[in-house]
Write an enzyme that holds these catalytic residues in place. Structure first.
Site, PDB file in Angstrom:
ATOM      1  N   GLY A   1      36.602  37.993  43.635  1.00 13.59           N
ATOM      2  CA  GLY A   1      37.446  38.207  42.470  1.00 13.59           C
ATOM      3  C   GLY A   1      38.343  39.415  42.702  1.00 13.59           C
ATOM      4  O   GLY A   1      38.772  39.686  43.836  1.00 13.59           O
ATOM      5  N   SER A   2      38.559  40.185  41.655  1.00 12.44           N
ATOM      6  CA  SER A   2      39.535  41.280  41.737  1.00 12.44           C
ATOM      7  C   SER A   2      39.103  42.411  42.651  1.00 12.44           C
ATOM      8  O   SER A   2      39.918  43.268  42.982  1.00 12.44           O
ATOM      9  CB  SER A   2      39.785  41.831  40.332  1.00 12.44           C
ATOM     10  OG  SER A   2      40.244  40.792  39.506  1.00 12.44           O
ATOM     11  N   THR A   3      37.814  42.439  43.040  1.00  9.89           N
ATOM     12  CA  THR A   3      37.405  43.502  43.964  1.00  9.89           C
ATOM     13  C   THR A   3      38.068  43.319  45.323  1.00  9.89           C
ATOM     14  O   THR A   3      38.050  44.218  46.156  1.00  9.89           O
ATOM     15  CB  THR A   3      35.871  43.527  44.156  1.00  9.89           C
ATOM     16  OG1 THR A   3      35.450  42.269  44.687  1.00  9.89           O
ATOM     17  CG2 THR A   3      35.146  43.774  42.838  1.00  9.89           C
ATOM     18  N   PHE A   4      38.686  42.131  45.522  1.00 10.34           N
ATOM     19  CA  PHE A   4      39.367  41.847  46.786  1.00 10.34           C
ATOM     20  C   PHE A   4      40.800  42.400  46.785  1.00 10.34           C
ATOM     21  O   PHE A   4      41.471  42.430  47.801  1.00 10.34           O
ATOM     22  CB  PHE A   4      39.397  40.321  46.957  1.00 10.34           C
ATOM     23  CG  PHE A   4      39.790  39.834  48.325  1.00 10.34           C
ATOM     24  CD1 PHE A   4      39.056  40.139  49.454  1.00 10.34           C
ATOM     25  CD2 PHE A   4      40.927  39.029  48.482  1.00 10.34           C
ATOM     26  CE1 PHE A   4      39.420  39.660  50.699  1.00 10.34           C
ATOM     27  CE2 PHE A   4      41.291  38.549  49.735  1.00 10.34           C
ATOM     28  CZ  PHE A   4      40.534  38.862  50.844  1.00 10.34           C
TER      29      PHE A   4
END
Lengths: 629, 378
Positions: free
Chosen positions: A319-322
Site C-alpha cells: 500500500g502507501s508504505t511503498f
C-alpha cells in the site's frame, strides 16, 4: 606262571602300549589346540571378550539455552519428572499400575502399552509409565512409595519456553527426530532426545545439541549393568544469544492482541531484529510433549494461521508504505523535484481506466512532501507513470524488497516486485500502464513481508546502508557457532539529499497536523517517531459501489477488510530503530497500524540499552551508540 | 619266583603298600577343582565348593575302602554288580519314560545317582572278568564274543533311549578298548567300523532334534552365535582371551559375567584356562596325563589278566572323560555333556571316578596275585 599266561601278558602289553600311545597323542592334540586358541588366536578372542563385556551408553547432553539480548533466558531446560517401573522389583505389575492410576491418570491404552513394553524388555530395564509429571504428582507418588514396589521417579530434561506464545515463531520448538532426521548419529536415537523443528531451535540445532558423553559399562551376559568402568561427560549445547528483546517482544504481542498481524522492530545500524511478533501464536511447549491430532488440526486449520510466522512469511501489498520507493525512483530519474507539484482532483483517468485517490474530494495541489505526508494517491499515479515500473522495481530491490533477506531462521518468503519482463515471463502478457499506476501506490502485483518493510525503512534512514536482518548474535557455519562478521556493505547509492527529502516527508506524517499519523504521534518528551501509513485493499471496489458509497470496513466480512500497515523509525533526529506493523484486515493504516507502531516504538525507545543498561554487553549492539556515551 | 606274591596280602601290608602318591595326585587335582568352584561362585565356597569338598571326602573314603577289598571279591562280584546296575538303569529308563522325560538319575535322598555313570565302571568290571577267562586266541573267536558284545550293547541301548548320546559313546569306546585289550582281532574292528559307518545315516533318523542341532552347531558354531552355538563360541572366547598366562584367579571376566554357561560343571575347564591361561590348562592336562599313566603303569605291573584289564580299562575310561570334556569346550567335539573328572561339580561323576581309582589301587595292591579263571588263587 604258564606260557599261555605270558602270551596273554605280552599281547596285553603290546595292545595297552598302543592304546596308551594313542591317548598320549590325543592329549598332545588338546595341548596343540589350546596353544592355537590361547596364543595364536588370543588377540582375536580378547577383542571378542571385551566386546562381550563392555557396553557403551550415550549420555544425552543438555540442550543449549536461548537468551535474549539482555541475557534473559527465553528457552531453557526444565526438569522432567518421569515415573518408571522395573518389573523385577514389582511382584504384581497390573496391581501396581492400577494403584498408580489412582494417583496419576493412566488410561487403558496407556496401560496396555506399558504392559506390552514390560513383556518385551528384560525385567531389570525400567519402562516409562508417564512423563512430564507435575510436582504435586511427584510428591503424591513419593508418599505412597511403599505401596508401589518397583516404581521409581527419575529426572530428565525437557525444553521449556517460559514465554510460551510470545516468541513461538522466533524460537520455534523441538520434537522427537523423525525417521528422515536419523543421520546415523546415535545421539538422535536416544530415548527422549529432541531436535529443533523450526525457528532458532532448528537453525541453530547443531550447536544447541552439544555432544554426547559416553559411559562405559561392564555388563553381564543378559545385559545387567555390573559397574561403570569409565565415564566421559559430554558437552552441553552452546547457548544462542539473540538480538531480540523478550520484554519488548511480549509488549508487541500484547499490543497486537486479538488482531492477526505482525510487527518487526530492527536496529537500523546492525540489522539486528529486536522484535518480531506474529499473531495469533501457539504454545511451543505443547510441541515438546507432542501434540494430539485434534490440537494439530485446530492450529493448522485456523484461518488466521497461528503457525505461520507472518513477520517473515506473510506477503502483503505494501500500500502507501511503498510510496517512498516510488518517490526515490522518480527523484533519482529526475522526473520530479522537491518542488514539482500535481493537481489532485480525487482521481485521474488514464486510457480507459479511472484511478481514484483515497480522498474522494481530492488534495488539490500536491508536492512530494504533502504527497507522502497526506498520502495522495494521484500524486503517485502521476510520478509512477512518469518513471515507469522497471525503475520503480529496481529502486525497490535496492531496499531489500522482493528478495529473500537471508534471515537466520527458516521460513522467509521473498514477496514480489514486478517488472515488465517478469509479467511477460510469468503471466505471459505485456505490461500495461494502469498496472504501473496501481504499483505506484503499492497495490496490484507488489507484495512485501513485514520484515522487508522494516529493512526497507532501516536502509532509508541509515544513509543507504544495505543492512540485512538477523535474529542471533552469532552465526552457524558448518554446524559450529561462529562470531558474526560485520559485512562491509556497499551503500545502495541513493542520493542522501533524496533520502533527506523522504525522511522529512515521513516526519510530517506524524508531526504535521495534516499528516496521516499525526494522531498517533509520540507525545513523550525526548522520544519521537516518523513513518508512513498504508492501507492495502484486498478486494476490488466496483464503479457501482463507488457511486453508491464505498462500504465501510466494519460492515465487511473480516477477510475482505483492508490490511492496515505502518512503517516508521525513531528517534526522528538520530534514527536508531525501524519498525513495520501489519494488521491483517485491520482497516486503516492511520487508525489501526500507526497507534500500534507508536506504542511499540515508545517502548523500544524506552528500553534502549544505552538508557536501560549503559555500558552493558548487549547483543546486536555494534553500531554507533545512539545516545553517544 | 615270587612265591610271596601269590598269597593274599594282609590288611596291614595293604595299607603300607597303598600308592599314597596316587592318592596325593588325586587330592591335588580335586583341590584345583575346589579352587575353580570357589571362583565360579565369584569367590565363595557356597554353593559349590563346600559341597564338592564334603562329597570328595566321602568319595576318598569310599575309594580307599574299594582299594582294600580283595580283588577276587571284585572279580566274583563283577557280573552281579553289572547286572544290578543294568537293572537300575532299566528302572531309570522305565521311570523316566513314564515320568519326567529325560530324567537320568535316581533320587537317593542324600544325593542323586546317575546309573549311567556307574554303568561305565561295571561294564569294565564285567568285561575284565569275561576276558580273564580266555586266552588271547580263544577270546578272538566269534562264538566267544557275543556275550561281551551283549554286555556292552545292553547299557548302550538303554542309555540311548534316555537319550544320552555322550554316555553311550563313552560306553562304546570303553567297551571297544576292552575288546582290543582282551584279544579281539583287528579285522573284527574293521567290520564293526564299516558297520557303524553304514549305520550312521540310519541312526541319524533316530536322533532327537536337539541332538542333530548339537552336531550342526558343532560343525559351524558361528552360524548361530546367540542360539545353540552360543556355548561353544563363548567357551572359545573365554578360553582364547585367557592367553598364555590367564587373567588371574577370580579375574576371568567371561565366566564371572556369566557369558560362560555351565561354568561349574561341563565348562569348568574353560574357566580354568581363562583364569590361568595356557600354562594352567597345560598343567592340568599334564596332571591328568600323570593320573592316566599311573593306571597304565599299574596295568603293566599286574600278574592277573583281570587286574590288567581292569586297571587299563579304568584308565581308558578316565582318559575319555578328560579328552571328551576338554575337546568339547575347545570346540573339537560336539557338546555332549561329559564332566571334567575330579573337577566338575557333580556327585555321581566324582564318586564314579573315585571308585574307579579305588579299583585301580586294588589292582595295585593285588598286582602279584595270580588268579585262576574262576576267581581263585592260581
Amino acid at each position: 606262571m604258564n606260557s599261555r599266561d605270558s602270551d596273554r601278558q605280552r599281547f596285553f602289553t603290546r595292545r595297552a602300549a598302543l592304546l596308551a600311545g594313542g591317548q598320549l597323542g590325543l592329549l598332545t592334540a588338546l595341548v596343540g589346540r589350546m596353544y592355537y586358541l590361547q596364543v595364536v588366536e588370543s588377540e582375536r578372542y580378547q577383542t571378542l571378550a571385551e566386546e562381550n563385556r563392555i557396553n557403551m551408553r550415550l549420555l544425552s547432553p543438555s540442550r543449549g539455552r536461548i537468551l535474549d539480548r539482555f541475557g534473559v533466558p527465553v528457552a531453557v531446560n526444565q526438569q522432567n519428572y518421569r515415573v518408571l517401573i522395573k518389573s523385577e522389583n514389582t511382584p504384581d505389575v497390573p496391581a501396581v499400575l492400577d494403584r498408580l492410576a489412582m494417583m496419576i491418570s493412566i488410561d487403558a491404552d496407556e496401560k496396555a502399552r506399558i504392559l506390552k513394553e514390560i513383556r518385551r524388555k528384560k525385567k531389570f530395564v525400567p519402562v516409562t509409565v508417564r512423563e512430564f509429571l507435575e510436582w504435586e504428582d511427584v510428591a503424591r507418588l513419593e508418599v505412597n512409595a511403599p505401596d508401589l514396589p518397583g516404581v521409581t521417579i527419575d529426572v530428565g530434561e525437557r525444553r521449556f519456553y517460559p514465554n510460551g506464545f510470545a516468541a513461538a515463531h522466533i524460537l520455534g520448538y523441538v520434537g522427537a527426530p523423525r525417521r528422515e532426521d536419523l543421520t546415523g548419529d546415535p545421539l538422535l536415537e536416544l530415548p527422549g532426545f529432541r531436535i529443533g523443528r523450526s525457528g532458532i531451535e532448528r537453525a541453530f540445532d547443531k550447536p544447541l545439541r552439544g555432544s554426547a558423553g559416553a559411559s562405559q559399562l561392564e555388563v553381564n551376559a543378559v545385559g545387567r549393568v555390573i559397574r561403570e568402568l569409565d565415564r566421559q561427560e559430554g558437552d552441553s549445547g552452546r547457548d544462542v544469544v539473540l538480538t531480540m528483546d523478550m520484554e519488548l517482544q511480549r509488549t508487541s504481542m500484547r499490543r497486537l492482541g486479538e488482531e492477526s498481524g505482525a510487527i518487526v522492530v530492527m536496529d537500523v545500524e546492525t540489522g539486528g531484529v529486536i522484535v518480531q511478533a506474529s499473531t495469533p501464536s501457539f504454545d511451543p511447549n505443547a510441541f515438546t510433549e507432542g501434540l494430539s491430532n485434534a490440537q494439530w488440526r485446530s492450529l493448522a486449520d485456523n484461518e488466521r494461521a497461528p503457525l505461520r510466522n507472518k513477520a517473515i512469511a506473510g506477503e502483503y501489498a505494501p500500500g502507501s508504505t511503498f510510496k517512498m520507493i516510488v518517490a526515490l525512483a522518480a527523484l533519482e530519474e529526475g522526473v520530479v523535484s522537491a518542488q514539482s507539484s500535481f493537481f489532485c482532483p480525487g482521481h485521474i483517468e488514464v486510457g480507459d481506466g479511472k484511478f481514484h485517490c483515497w480522498r474522494r474530494q481530492g488534495h488539490g495541489h500536491v508536492d512530494l512532501s504533502r504527497g507522502i505526508a497526506e498520502s495522495c494517491d494521484v500524486y503517485f499515479y502521476e510520478i509512477a507513470r512518469k518513471v515507469g515500473i522497471d525503475k520503480i522495481s529496481k529502486m525497490a530491490m535496492r531496499f531489500g524488497l522482493g528478495e529473500d533477506l537471508g534471515l537466520d531462521v527458516p521460513g522467509e518468503r521473498s514477496g514480489l516486485i514486478p517488472t515488465k519482463a517478469w509479467k511477460r515471463a510469468v503471466i505471459g502478457q505485456p505490461w500495461v500502464l494502469g498496472e504501473t499506476l496501481v504499483a505506484g501506490i503499492g497495490q496490484g502485483f507488489v507484495l512485501t513481508t513485514p520484515l522487508q518493510l522494516a529493512t526497507m525503512t532501516a536502509r532509508m534512514v541509515n544513509g543507504g546502508n544495505p543492512v540485512l536482518p538477523h535474529l542471533a548474535r552469532d552465526v552457524v557455519t558448518r554446524g559450529e557457532m561462529a562470531e558474526r562478521q560485520d559485512k562491509d556493505f556497499t551503500p545502495i547509492g541513493v542520493n542522501p539529499r533524496h533520502l533527506k527529502l523522504v525522511m522529512d516527508a515521513m516526519t510530517k506524517v506524524t508531526q504535521d497536523p495534516s499528516g496521516t499519523a499525526f494522531a498517533a504521534r509520540i507525545r513523550q518528551p525526548g522520544m519521537s517517531m516518523a513513518g508512513k501509513t498504508g492501507t492495502a485493499q484486498v478486494r476490488r471496489i466496483s464503479q457501482r459501489e463507488r457511486d453508491d458509497g464505498v462500504i465501510k470496513n466494519r460492515d465487511l466480512d473480516w477477510k475482505y477488510r483492508d490490511h492496515a500497515l505502518f512503517v516508521g523509525y525513531g528517534p526522528i533526529e538520530k534514527p536508531r530503530y525501524a519498525i513495520s506493523v501489519v494488521v491483517e484486515h485491520g482497516g486503516g493504516g492511520s487508525s489501526v497500524a500507526a497507534p500500534i507502531a507508536r506504542d511499540v516504538m515508545t517502548a523500544t525507545l524506552d528500553r534502549d540499552p544505552a538508557r536501560l543498561a549503559p555500558g552493558a554487553d548487549v547483543a546486536g549492539l555494534r553500531g554507533p551508540n545512539p545516545q553517544g556515551s | 619266583m615270587a612265591q610271596f606274591g601269590t598269597a593274599a596280602p594282609t590288611f596291614r601290608q595293604k595299607l603300607l603298600r597303598l600308592n599314597w602318591e596316587l592318592v596325593l595326585l588325586i587330592v591335588l587335582t580335586a583341590s584345583i577343582g575346589f579352587a575353580m568352584l570357589y571362583s565360579a561362585a565369584n569367590g565363595s565356597f557356597d554353593p559349590w565348593a563346600s559341597r564338592q569338598i564334603s562329597r570328595f571326602a566321602v568319595g576318598v573314603a569310599l575309594m580307599l575302602m574299594v582299594a582294600l577289598v580283595d580283588i577276587r571279591l571284585w572279580l566274583r562280584g563283577s557280573y552281579f554288580i553289572y547286572g544290578a546296575c543294568l537293572m537300575l538303569l532299566a528302572a531309570v529308563e522305565l521311570k523316566g519314560s513314564i515320568g519326567m522325560g529325560a530324567q537320568r538319575w535316581l533320587d537317593l535322598g542324600f544325593f542323586q545317582l546317575q546309573p549311567s555313570e556307574v554303568m561305565k565302571i561295571t561294564v569294565i568290571l564285567a568285561l575284565a572278568r569275561y576276558f580273564h577267562g580266555f586266552d588271547v586266541d580263544e577270546a578272538g573267536r566269534l562264538r566267544n564274543l557275543w556275550i561281551p558284545v551283549l554286555i556292552v550293547v545292553a547299557p548302550i541301548a538303554l542309555v540311548l533311549r534316555q537319550p544320552d548320546l555322550g554316555t553311550a559313546m563313552v560306553v562304546a569306546m570303553v567297551g571297544g578298548s576292552m575288546f582290543w585289550l582282551g584279544g579281539a582281532r583287528l579285522w573284527q574292528f574293521g567290520v564293526v567300523a564299516a558297520g557303524v559307518a553304514a549305520a550312521v545315516p540310519v541312526a541319524w533318523q533316530f536322533l532327537h532334534t536337539y541332538q542333530k542341532q548339537r552336531i550342526f552347531t558343532f560343525l559351524n558354531p558361528e552360524n548361530d552365535p546367540l542360539g545353540s552355538g552360543y556355548h561353544i563360541l563363548q567357551s572359545k572366547i573365554a578360553l582364547g582371551s585367557g592367553g598364555l598366562f590367564g587373567k588371574g584367579f577370580l579375574e576371568g571376566t567371561q565366566s564371572h559375567l556369566n557369558f560362560l554357561p555351565e561354568k561349574q560343571t561341563d565348562f569348568i575347564f574353560t574357566m580354568l584356562a581363562e583364569e590361568f591361561g595356557l600354562i594352567g590348562g597345560v598343567g592340568l592336562i599334564a596332571l591328568y596325563g600323570l593320573l592316566i599313566a599311573y593306571g597304565v603303569f599299574i596295568a603293566f605291573r599286574c600278574r592277573s589278566q583281570f587286574a590288567r584289564l581292569l586297571a587299563m580299562g579304568l584308565s581308558v575310561n578316565f582318559f575319555l572323560y578328560v579328552f571328551i570334556n576338554i575337546a568339547m569346550v575347545m570346540g573339537i567335539l560336539p557338546v555332549v555333556g561329559v564332566p571334567l573328572p575330579l573337577i566338575s561339580y557333580g556327585g555321581t561323576a566324582m564318586l564314579t571316578v573315585l571308585i574307579g581309582f579305588g579299583l585301580i589301587m586294588s589292582c595295585w595292591l593285588h598286582r602279584d596275585m595270580f588268579i585262576n579263571r574262576r576267581g581263585g588263587l592260581a
